[in-house]
Motif scaffolding. Structure first.
Motif, PDB file in Angstrom:
ATOM      1  N   SER A 194       0.830  -1.198   0.000  1.00  0.00           N
ATOM      2  CA  SER A 194       0.000   0.000   0.000  1.00  0.00           C
ATOM      3  C   SER A 194       0.865   1.248   0.000  1.00  0.00           C
ATOM      4  O   SER A 194       0.574   2.211  -0.696  1.00  0.00           O
ATOM      5  N   ARG A 195       1.929   1.229   0.785  1.00  0.00           N
ATOM      6  CA  ARG A 195       2.832   2.386   0.831  1.00  0.00           C
ATOM      7  C   ARG A 195       3.456   2.623  -0.535  1.00  0.00           C
ATOM      8  O   ARG A 195       3.554   3.753  -0.992  1.00  0.00           O
ATOM      9  N   ILE A 196       3.885   1.562  -1.182  1.00  0.00           N
ATOM     10  CA  ILE A 196       4.508   1.706  -2.499  1.00  0.00           C
ATOM     11  C   ILE A 196       3.497   2.252  -3.499  1.00  0.00           C
ATOM     12  O   ILE A 196       3.796   3.174  -4.253  1.00  0.00           O
ATOM     13  N   ALA A 197       2.305   1.696  -3.497  1.00  0.00           N
ATOM     14  CA  ALA A 197       1.273   2.164  -4.423  1.00  0.00           C
ATOM     15  C   ALA A 197       0.937   3.627  -4.159  1.00  0.00           C
ATOM     16  O   ALA A 197       0.868   4.430  -5.090  1.00  0.00           O
ATOM     17  N   GLN A 198       0.744   3.976  -2.905  1.00  0.00           N
ATOM     18  CA  GLN A 198       0.408   5.356  -2.576  1.00  0.00           C
ATOM     19  C   GLN A 198       1.548   6.301  -2.934  1.00  0.00           C
ATOM     20  O   GLN A 198       1.312   7.402  -3.424  1.00  0.00           O
ATOM     21  N   THR A 199       2.767   5.869  -2.718  1.00  0.00           N
ATOM     22  CA  THR A 199       3.921   6.694  -3.080  1.00  0.00           C
ATOM     23  C   THR A 199       3.961   6.930  -4.578  1.00  0.00           C
ATOM     24  O   THR A 199       4.150   8.062  -5.032  1.00  0.00           O
ATOM     25  N   GLN A 202       1.243   9.339  -5.566  1.00  0.00           N
ATOM     26  CA  GLN A 202       1.577  10.714  -5.194  1.00  0.00           C
ATOM     27  C   GLN A 202       2.664  11.289  -6.097  1.00  0.00           C
ATOM     28  O   GLN A 202       2.608  12.458  -6.474  1.00  0.00           O
ATOM     29  N   LEU A 203       3.662  10.476  -6.441  1.00  0.00           N
ATOM     30  CA  LEU A 203       4.732  10.958  -7.318  1.00  0.00           C
ATOM     31  C   LEU A 203       4.204  11.287  -8.706  1.00  0.00           C
ATOM     32  O   LEU A 203       4.564  12.312  -9.289  1.00  0.00           O
ATOM     33  N   LEU A 204       3.342  10.429  -9.244  1.00  0.00           N
ATOM     34  CA  LEU A 204       2.765  10.705 -10.555  1.00  0.00           C
ATOM     35  C   LEU A 204       1.903  11.962 -10.491  1.00  0.00           C
ATOM     36  O   LEU A 204       1.954  12.815 -11.375  1.00  0.00           O
ATOM     37  N   HIS A 205       1.134  12.087  -9.435  1.00  0.00           N
ATOM     38  CA  HIS A 205       0.293  13.270  -9.263  1.00  0.00           C
ATOM     39  C   HIS A 205       1.138  14.538  -9.213  1.00  0.00           C
ATOM     40  O   HIS A 205       0.841  15.526  -9.887  1.00  0.00           O
ATOM     41  N   ILE A 234      -3.287  10.165 -16.187  1.00  0.00           N
ATOM     42  CA  ILE A 234      -4.346  10.533 -15.237  1.00  0.00           C
ATOM     43  C   ILE A 234      -5.284   9.356 -15.015  1.00  0.00           C
ATOM     44  O   ILE A 234      -5.687   9.067 -13.886  1.00  0.00           O
ATOM     45  N   ASP A 235      -5.612   8.629 -16.102  1.00  0.00           N
ATOM     46  CA  ASP A 235      -6.461   7.447 -15.986  1.00  0.00           C
ATOM     47  C   ASP A 235      -5.788   6.392 -15.103  1.00  0.00           C
ATOM     48  O   ASP A 235      -6.419   5.811 -14.216  1.00  0.00           O
ATOM     49  N   HIS A 236      -4.509   6.147 -15.331  1.00  0.00           N
ATOM     50  CA  HIS A 236      -3.779   5.168 -14.522  1.00  0.00           C
ATOM     51  C   HIS A 236      -3.709   5.611 -13.068  1.00  0.00           C
ATOM     52  O   HIS A 236      -3.790   4.787 -12.158  1.00  0.00           O
ATOM     53  N   LEU A 237      -3.574   6.901 -12.859  1.00  0.00           N
ATOM     54  CA  LEU A 237      -3.545   7.442 -11.510  1.00  0.00           C
ATOM     55  C   LEU A 237      -4.868   7.151 -10.796  1.00  0.00           C
ATOM     56  O   LEU A 237      -4.887   6.679  -9.657  1.00  0.00           O
ATOM     57  N   THR A 242      -7.539   0.760  -7.111  1.00  0.00           N
ATOM     58  CA  THR A 242      -6.941  -0.546  -6.862  1.00  0.00           C
ATOM     59  C   THR A 242      -6.312  -0.588  -5.485  1.00  0.00           C
ATOM     60  O   THR A 242      -6.454  -1.572  -4.754  1.00  0.00           O
ATOM     61  N   ASP A 243      -5.618   0.475  -5.103  1.00  0.00           N
ATOM     62  CA  ASP A 243      -4.989   0.517  -3.796  1.00  0.00           C
ATOM     63  C   ASP A 243      -6.045   0.520  -2.693  1.00  0.00           C
ATOM     64  O   ASP A 243      -5.884  -0.162  -1.683  1.00  0.00           O
TER      65      ASP A 243
END
Length: 189
Positions: free
Chosen positions: A82-87, A90-93, A130-133, A139-140
């Protein structure tokens, strides 16, 4: 499109050596002297200086991204995935926001928008990002929900096992066990 610099045209091994020397704290003059020892004579001091400066800017951005990822990882949830996904989300954002905003972060960067307007492929890729984000966020969230459900189930099973063991050990009646189950465990079995 800019043309490759004289340093970019060098063999990868020599560019790697330049990076190692700079990483070890050598000055531009020392690196230039080492290049001369390797019979690399067509590199000027200014070209080497520009290359080193570019490397340092890229390195600084990478360090900043890594520090941001580490800080976000510490701030977000306990689950490693979850941390990796959220990171990553956030980085993509933040990358998309940097792309669309000016240097001061307040206004929309007109040059960036103009570049995207003349670039349908770039717009498509930005849309996909943006769609993948958005999908990654969903998913997360689903992943976190599944983990919470599994943990809750495991805790209920453990508590039920402990309650049965305690009831047997203390000789509790079925009514007492049911009352404990309802009041303490919140289960209505």
């Amino acid at each position: 499109m800019t043309r490759p610099s004289s340093v970019d045209k060098l063999e990868p091994e020599i560019r790697d050596a330049i990076g190692r020397l700079r990483g070890n704290g050598h000055t531009i003059d020392e690196i230039l002297a080492a290049l001369r020892e390797l019979d690399v004579t067509d590199i000027s001091r200014s070209a080497l200086g520009r290359h080193v400066q570019k490397m340092e800017k890229v390195g600084a951005r990478l360090r900043h991204s890594q520090n941001m990822a580490i800080a976000l990882s510490r701030h977000l949830g306990d689950e490693p995935a979850s941390r990796i996904a959220q990171t990553n989300i956030q980085l993509l954002h933040s990358t998309i926001m940097e792309l669309l905003s000016s240097g001061d972060g307040d206004a929309i960067d007109e040059d960036g928008l103009a570049a995207l307007k003349g670039n349908p492929e770039g717009l498509m890729l930005l849309g996909k990002a943006i769609d993948h984000l958005t999908r990654s966020s969903k998913t997360d969230a689903d992943f976190v929900r599944q983990i919470e459900e599994r943990l809750e189930k495991r805790l209920r099973e453990r508590d039920e096992k402990n309650l049965k063991s305690l009831a047997k050990e203390k000789g509790l009646s079925a009514e007492a066990v049911q009352a404990i189950r309802q009041r303490v465990l919140g289960a209505g079995k």
